[in-house]
Design a protein around this motif. Structure first.
Motif, PDB file in Angstrom:
ATOM      1  N   MET A 183       5.807  -8.686 -12.998  1.00 43.28           N
ATOM      2  CA  MET A 183       4.357  -8.455 -13.073  1.00 43.28           C
ATOM      3  C   MET A 183       3.603  -9.475 -12.226  1.00 43.28           C
ATOM      4  O   MET A 183       2.634  -9.126 -11.538  1.00 43.28           O
ATOM      5  N   GLN A 184       4.051 -10.716 -12.243  1.00 41.41           N
ATOM      6  CA  GLN A 184       3.367 -11.749 -11.461  1.00 41.41           C
ATOM      7  C   GLN A 184       3.555 -11.506  -9.963  1.00 41.41           C
ATOM      8  O   GLN A 184       2.630 -11.679  -9.179  1.00 41.41           O
ATOM      9  N   SER A 185       4.769 -11.094  -9.554  1.00 43.57           N
ATOM     10  CA  SER A 185       4.990 -10.852  -8.122  1.00 43.57           C
ATOM     11  C   SER A 185       4.210  -9.622  -7.669  1.00 43.57           C
ATOM     12  O   SER A 185       3.702  -9.583  -6.552  1.00 43.57           O
ATOM     13  N   ALA A 186       4.122  -8.593  -8.515  1.00 44.73           N
ATOM     14  CA  ALA A 186       3.353  -7.401  -8.155  1.00 44.73           C
ATOM     15  C   ALA A 186       1.872  -7.746  -8.049  1.00 44.73           C
ATOM     16  O   ALA A 186       1.174  -7.239  -7.167  1.00 44.73           O
ATOM     17  N   ALA A 187       1.404  -8.591  -8.902  1.00 48.98           N
ATOM     18  CA  ALA A 187      -0.014  -8.969  -8.869  1.00 48.98           C
ATOM     19  C   ALA A 187      -0.314  -9.812  -7.638  1.00 48.98           C
ATOM     20  O   ALA A 187      -1.401  -9.722  -7.064  1.00 48.98           O
ATOM     21  N   SER A 188       0.636 -10.620  -7.191  1.00 45.06           N
ATOM     22  CA  SER A 188       0.363 -11.480  -6.042  1.00 45.06           C
ATOM     23  C   SER A 188       0.506 -10.729  -4.724  1.00 45.06           C
ATOM     24  O   SER A 188      -0.132 -11.076  -3.732  1.00 45.06           O
ATOM     25  N   THR A 189       1.345  -9.677  -4.660  1.00 47.02           N
ATOM     26  CA  THR A 189       1.519  -8.937  -3.413  1.00 47.02           C
ATOM     27  C   THR A 189       0.475  -7.847  -3.225  1.00 47.02           C
ATOM     28  O   THR A 189       0.146  -7.492  -2.101  1.00 47.02           O
ATOM     29  N   ALA A 190      -0.035  -7.262  -4.270  1.00 48.45           N
ATOM     30  CA  ALA A 190      -1.033  -6.194  -4.161  1.00 48.45           C
ATOM     31  C   ALA A 190      -2.361  -6.807  -3.752  1.00 48.45           C
ATOM     32  O   ALA A 190      -2.738  -7.867  -4.221  1.00 48.45           O
ATOM     33  N   PRO A 191      -3.078  -6.116  -2.783  1.00 52.11           N
ATOM     34  CA  PRO A 191      -4.395  -6.653  -2.407  1.00 52.11           C
ATOM     35  C   PRO A 191      -5.338  -6.555  -3.603  1.00 52.11           C
ATOM     36  O   PRO A 191      -5.267  -5.610  -4.388  1.00 52.11           O
ATOM     37  N   PRO A 192      -6.177  -7.507  -3.708  1.00 51.25           N
ATOM     38  CA  PRO A 192      -7.089  -7.467  -4.846  1.00 51.25           C
ATOM     39  C   PRO A 192      -8.030  -6.278  -4.742  1.00 51.25           C
ATOM     40  O   PRO A 192      -8.606  -6.021  -3.686  1.00 51.25           O
ATOM     41  N   GLN A 193      -8.138  -5.542  -5.780  1.00 48.82           N
ATOM     42  CA  GLN A 193      -9.013  -4.372  -5.786  1.00 48.82           C
ATOM     43  C   GLN A 193     -10.436  -4.826  -6.039  1.00 48.82           C
ATOM     44  O   GLN A 193     -10.685  -5.603  -6.949  1.00 48.82           O
ATOM     45  N   GLN A 194     -11.311  -4.334  -5.183  1.00 54.89           N
ATOM     46  CA  GLN A 194     -12.710  -4.665  -5.382  1.00 54.89           C
ATOM     47  C   GLN A 194     -13.320  -3.560  -6.218  1.00 54.89           C
ATOM     48  O   GLN A 194     -13.282  -2.395  -5.852  1.00 54.89           O
ATOM     49  N   THR A 195     -13.841  -3.946  -7.283  1.00 56.18           N
ATOM     50  CA  THR A 195     -14.437  -2.959  -8.158  1.00 56.18           C
ATOM     51  C   THR A 195     -15.886  -2.763  -7.764  1.00 56.18           C
ATOM     52  O   THR A 195     -16.617  -3.730  -7.582  1.00 56.18           O
ATOM     53  N   VAL A 196     -16.253  -1.504  -7.590  1.00 53.67           N
ATOM     54  CA  VAL A 196     -17.638  -1.164  -7.248  1.00 53.67           C
ATOM     55  C   VAL A 196     -18.353  -0.944  -8.566  1.00 53.67           C
ATOM     56  O   VAL A 196     -17.917  -0.126  -9.385  1.00 53.67           O
ATOM     57  N   PRO A 197     -19.430  -1.649  -8.772  1.00 57.21           N
ATOM     58  CA  PRO A 197     -20.117  -1.456 -10.038  1.00 57.21           C
ATOM     59  C   PRO A 197     -20.679  -0.037 -10.119  1.00 57.21           C
ATOM     60  O   PRO A 197     -21.195   0.510  -9.152  1.00 57.21           O
TER      61      PRO A 197
END
Length: 171
Positions: free
Chosen positions: A122-136
């Motif tokens: 889970m930690q490696s998947a979170a670090s490799t995936a680009p951060p999702q920008q949430t649109v309000p």
């Protein structure tokens, strides 16, 4: 004229002075003698400590009776066999408990390893995936309100009397 010399109370007499010196010498001698005796006693105790400690410890403990060398306690064969069976049963029970504890420990160790692997994934998947920008989320736009029409220029009634029609309105 011969002066009669009488002892003055303020002047110590020669005998008193000499007597005080003798008593000081005796006191000093007594202190030195006591010191030497104490030193000799301490040296004796220091050098013979083991022997003195044995004497004191043996005096403090009552003498115990020594067992007779030729006397042996005998136990009936049935009692010994009963004791042997109880000991065997006890050891078997302890061995079974130990095996069960080892199995539990192995199972818990495997669970901890699996959880650690999941956490690492889970930690490696979170670090490799680009951060999702949430649109309000936008709130729905309010419906446009109808603007009131601009007031018409013309005479204003004061006091409630009707106004004559305005010729520019076309009426």
């Amino acid at each position: 004229m011969p002066v009669d010399h009488q002892p003055n109370e303020l002047e110590p007499s020669v005998e008193r002075i000499l007597g005080a010196q003798r008593s000081r010498k005796r006191g000093t001698f007594a202190i030195v003698a006591l010191f030497l005796v104490a030193f000799a006693a301490a040296a004796y105790v220091w050098l013979n400590y083991d022997g003195i400690a044995q004497v004191v410890s043996s005096a403090a403990q009552p003498a115990t009776a020594q067992p007779v060398a030729g006397h042996r306690e005998t136990v009936p064969l049935e009692d010994f066999q009963t004791f042997q069976k109880q000991t065997t049963d006890s050891l078997t029970s302890v061995n079974q408990n130990l095996v069960a504890q080892k199995a539990d420990l192995q199972r818990l160790s495997e669970q901890v390893s699996a959880l650690a692997a999941r956490l690492e994934a889970m930690q490696s998947a979170a670090s490799t995936a680009p951060p999702q920008q949430t649109v309000p989320a936008r709130s729905p736009a309010p419906a446009e309100r109808k603007k009131p029409s601009a007031p018409k220029a013309g005479p204003i009634s004061v006091g409630g009397a009707p106004l004559p029609p305005n010729p520019t309105d076309g009426h």
